[in-house]
Design an enzyme around this catalytic site. Structure first.
Site, PDB file in Angstrom:
ATOM      1  N   LYS A 242      -8.208  11.997  12.998  1.00  0.00           N
ATOM      2  CA  LYS A 242      -8.815  12.864  14.030  1.00  0.00           C
ATOM      3  C   LYS A 242      -8.593  14.334  13.694  1.00  0.00           C
ATOM      4  O   LYS A 242      -8.941  15.209  14.466  1.00  0.00           O
ATOM      5  CB  LYS A 242      -8.173  12.570  15.385  1.00  0.00           C
ATOM      6  CG  LYS A 242      -8.309  11.147  15.863  1.00  0.00           C
ATOM      7  CD  LYS A 242      -7.600  11.007  17.214  1.00  0.00           C
ATOM      8  CE  LYS A 242      -7.496   9.563  17.644  1.00  0.00           C
ATOM      9  NZ  LYS A 242      -6.582   9.407  18.783  1.00  0.00           N
TER      10      LYS A 242
ATOM     11  N   HIS B  93       7.946  10.943  -7.601  1.00  0.00           N
ATOM     12  CA  HIS B  93       8.231   9.671  -6.924  1.00  0.00           C
ATOM     13  C   HIS B  93       9.711   9.382  -7.213  1.00  0.00           C
ATOM     14  O   HIS B  93      10.048   8.507  -8.009  1.00  0.00           O
ATOM     15  CB  HIS B  93       7.305   8.592  -7.507  1.00  0.00           C
ATOM     16  CG  HIS B  93       7.280   7.305  -6.754  1.00  0.00           C
ATOM     17  ND1 HIS B  93       8.210   6.966  -5.791  1.00  0.00           N
ATOM     18  CD2 HIS B  93       6.428   6.244  -6.829  1.00  0.00           C
ATOM     19  CE1 HIS B  93       7.923   5.768  -5.320  1.00  0.00           C
ATOM     20  NE2 HIS B  93       6.853   5.316  -5.935  1.00  0.00           N
TER      21      HIS B  93
ATOM     22  N   ARG C 230       4.998  -2.409  -3.661  1.00  0.00           N
ATOM     23  CA  ARG C 230       6.437  -2.462  -3.890  1.00  0.00           C
ATOM     24  C   ARG C 230       7.225  -1.444  -3.075  1.00  0.00           C
ATOM     25  O   ARG C 230       8.243  -1.768  -2.471  1.00  0.00           O
ATOM     26  CB  ARG C 230       6.774  -2.246  -5.377  1.00  0.00           C
ATOM     27  CG  ARG C 230       6.533  -3.460  -6.217  1.00  0.00           C
ATOM     28  CD  ARG C 230       6.033  -3.074  -7.579  1.00  0.00           C
ATOM     29  NE  ARG C 230       4.704  -2.529  -7.499  1.00  0.00           N
ATOM     30  CZ  ARG C 230       3.575  -3.266  -7.543  1.00  0.00           C
ATOM     31  NH1 ARG C 230       3.659  -4.536  -7.721  1.00  0.00           N
ATOM     32  NH2 ARG C 230       2.379  -2.713  -7.426  1.00  0.00           N
ATOM     33  N   THR C 231       6.790  -0.199  -3.086  1.00  0.00           N
ATOM     34  CA  THR C 231       7.609   0.850  -2.473  1.00  0.00           C
ATOM     35  C   THR C 231       7.775   0.592  -0.976  1.00  0.00           C
ATOM     36  O   THR C 231       8.893   0.596  -0.454  1.00  0.00           O
ATOM     37  CB  THR C 231       6.983   2.241  -2.724  1.00  0.00           C
ATOM     38  OG1 THR C 231       6.764   2.383  -4.126  1.00  0.00           O
ATOM     39  CG2 THR C 231       7.886   3.348  -2.239  1.00  0.00           C
TER      40      THR C 231
ATOM     41  N   ARG D  41       4.455   8.598   1.920  1.00  0.00           N
ATOM     42  CA  ARG D  41       3.605   8.645   0.715  1.00  0.00           C
ATOM     43  C   ARG D  41       2.323   9.372   1.096  1.00  0.00           C
ATOM     44  O   ARG D  41       1.710   9.065   2.116  1.00  0.00           O
ATOM     45  CB  ARG D  41       3.299   7.232   0.215  1.00  0.00           C
ATOM     46  CG  ARG D  41       2.234   7.244  -0.877  1.00  0.00           C
ATOM     47  CD  ARG D  41       2.132   5.953  -1.607  1.00  0.00           C
ATOM     48  NE  ARG D  41       3.296   5.725  -2.459  1.00  0.00           N
ATOM     49  CZ  ARG D  41       3.404   4.694  -3.297  1.00  0.00           C
ATOM     50  NH1 ARG D  41       2.432   3.806  -3.387  1.00  0.00           N
ATOM     51  NH2 ARG D  41       4.484   4.540  -4.034  1.00  0.00           N
TER      52      ARG D  41
HETATM   53  C1  NCD Z   1       3.466   3.987  -8.673  1.00  0.00           C
HETATM   54  C2  NCD Z   1       3.023   5.093  -7.745  1.00  0.00           C
HETATM   55  O1  NCD Z   1       2.596   4.844  -6.608  1.00  0.00           O
HETATM   56  O2  NCD Z   1       3.139   6.220  -8.167  1.00  0.00           O
HETATM   57  N1  NCD Z   1       3.652   2.751  -8.051  1.00  0.00           N
HETATM   58  C3  NCD Z   1       4.842   2.459  -7.471  1.00  0.00           C
HETATM   59  O3  NCD Z   1       5.259   3.092  -6.536  1.00  0.00           O
HETATM   60  N2  NCD Z   1       5.570   1.472  -8.003  1.00  0.00           N
HETATM   61  C4  NCD Z   1       2.666   3.901  -9.898  1.00  0.00           C
HETATM   62  C5  NCD Z   1       1.188   3.898  -9.819  1.00  0.00           C
HETATM   63  O4  NCD Z   1       0.569   3.910  -8.743  1.00  0.00           O
HETATM   64  O5  NCD Z   1       0.586   3.875 -10.878  1.00  0.00           O
END
Ligand code: NCD
Length: 317
Positions: A88, A137, A58-59, A109
Site C-alpha cells: 500500500k 548476507h 533455508r534462511t 530480507r
Molecule cells: C542466497 C541468498 O539469498 O543470497 N541464498 C541463501 O540465503 N542461502 C543465495 C542466492 O539466492 O543465490
C-alpha cells in the site's frame, strides 16, 4: 553488537572463533538421567518476526526452526513485498517501527542494498540482516565459515575458490569480509569478467593484505590453484539488467560437473549457499566432498541457534 547488519562489524578472528565455540556449546545435545533435554528456554517469551521481501527457503526456515527449538515464538511474512503494508506504499522505516512493538528480533530480507542498515537506524528491535539486495548476507557467511572450520579445524592458510556471480552474490561479499580476518588465506576468484568482485571488496582485500587472484577459466583454476574449498554460486538473474543475461555460453564455462570434480583435491569440500541452477550438476551431490545439501545446511541451523542465544544473552553460552 545490537544488530547484525554486515560482516564488517567483526574486526578480528578471535571474535569469530569465540562465537563458533559458543555455537558448538549451544548445540550440544544435553542428557539428564538418560533423557534427551530440549535446548532450553533461552527464547521463552521472545518473539521473532521474519520479514522477507524476497523469496527464501533455508534462511527463513532455519531461523524459525532455531527460534522454535529455543522455546520462542515466530510471526512471519514470507512475501512482505506483496502481503505487508509495503504493497500500500508504507515505508520500510514505518514497518520496522510497528513490528518492533511486537517482536524482540526482526530477521529482515529485502531487495535493496542498505535496507538492513536503514531498519537498524530506526532504533527498534534487534535487526538481523538476512540478505539486502546485492549487499551482504552475514548469517550465511557465518555458517559458511563455520562449515569450513568444522571440517578442517582451521581457517588460516586455506585456499578458497569463490565461483560464479561475484558481482551480485551477497553471500560471497560477506564471506570475503570474514575470510580477510584470518592469516594466509588465499582467495581464488573465478567468474566471467563482467561478473567480477565489486571494487569495494577488491580494495578491502588489498587493505587486509589478503592474497587473491582472478581466474577466467574454471578448469585451469581447479587444476593449478588446488583450492581446499570450492564455493559455487548461481547467476543472480533478478539483479542483472536483461542485456547482461544474453551471454549464456560464457556463463556455462563456470559450471561444475563430473569433469570438474575430477580436478578437485581428495580432501576438498564443495559448497553452495543454494538455490543452485545449472552451475552445479546434480551428479556432484553423491560425492563425499559435496556438503551443500547436508553439512552446510546443518551448520546453518546451528549458527542461527547460536546467534539467537547470543542476542538473547543466554548465560550458558
Ligand atoms: C542466497 C541468498 O539469498 O543470497 N541464498 C541463501 O540465503 N542461502 C543465495 C542466492 O539466492 O543465490
Amino acid at each position: 553488537m545490537k544488530h547484525l547488519i554486515s560482516c564488517k562489524q567483526y574486526d578480528n578472528h578471535e571474535q569469530l572463533d569465540g562465537f563458533f565455540s559458543r555455537v558448538e556449546e549451544a548445540n550440544k545435545i544435553r542428557y539428564r538421567e538418560g533423557i534427551r533435554l530440549p535446548f532450553g528456554h533461552v527464547a521463552k517469551d521472545k518473539i521473532m518476526a521474519t520479514l522477507f521481501y524476497e523469496p527464501s527457503t533455508r534462511t527463513r526456515f532455519s531461523f524459525e526452526t532455531a527460534m522454535h527449538k529455543l522455546g520462542g515464538n515466530v510471526i512471519s511474512s514470507d512475501s512482505a513485498g506483496q502481503f505487508s503494508s509495503h504493497a500500500k506504499g508504507e515505508s520500510l522505516e514505518d514497518t520496522i517501527q510497528v513490528v518492533s512493538q511486537y517482536a524482540d528480533v526482526i530477521v529482515l530480507r529485502h531487495p535493496e542494498k542498505g535496507a538492513a542498515q536503514r531498519a537498524a537506524d530506526v532504533q527498534g528491535s534487534i535487526i538481523i540482516n538476512a540478505g539486502d539486495g546485492d549487499g551482504e548476507h552475514p548469517t550465511q557467511a557465518l555458517l559458511d565459515l563455520y562449515t569450513i572450520k568444522k571440517r578442517f579445524n582451521k581457517i588460516d592458510g586455506m585456499r578458497v575458490a569463490l565461483i560464479g556471480d561475484l558481482a551480485h552474490s551477497r553471500t560471497i561479499h560477506s564471506l570475503v569480509y570474514l575470510l580477510g580476518l584470518y592469516k594466509n588465506v588465499e582467495i581464488l576468484l573465478a567468474s566471467p569478467k563482467e561478473f567480477s568482485l565489486p571494487e569495494q571488496l577488491i580494495s578491502h582485500l588489498f587493505e587486509k593484505r589478503v592474497r587473491f587472484a582472478p581466474w577466467y577459466d574454471l578448469r585451469k583454476m581447479l587444476l593449478e590453484g588446488r583450492p581446499d574449498v570450492i564455493y559455487l554460486t548461481r547467476l543472480q538473474k533478478e539483479r542483472i539488467p536483461p542485456a547482461m543475461l544474453i551471454n549464456e555460453p560464457e556463463w556455462s564455462k563456470f559450471s561444475f560437473g563430473n569433469d570438474e570434480l575430477e580436478l578437485v583435491k581428495e580432501d576438498a569440500i564443495i559448497m553452495h549457499p543454494l538455490p543452485r541452477l545449472k552451475e552445479l550438476a546434480t551428479c556432484v551431490d553423491k560425492d563425499k566432498r559435496a556438503v551443500y545439501l547436508n553439512e552446510q545446511v546443518r551448520c546453518g541451523l546451528e549458527i542461527r541457534i547460536g546467534l539467537l542465544c547470543s542476542f538473547f544473552k543466554d548465560t550458558t553460552l
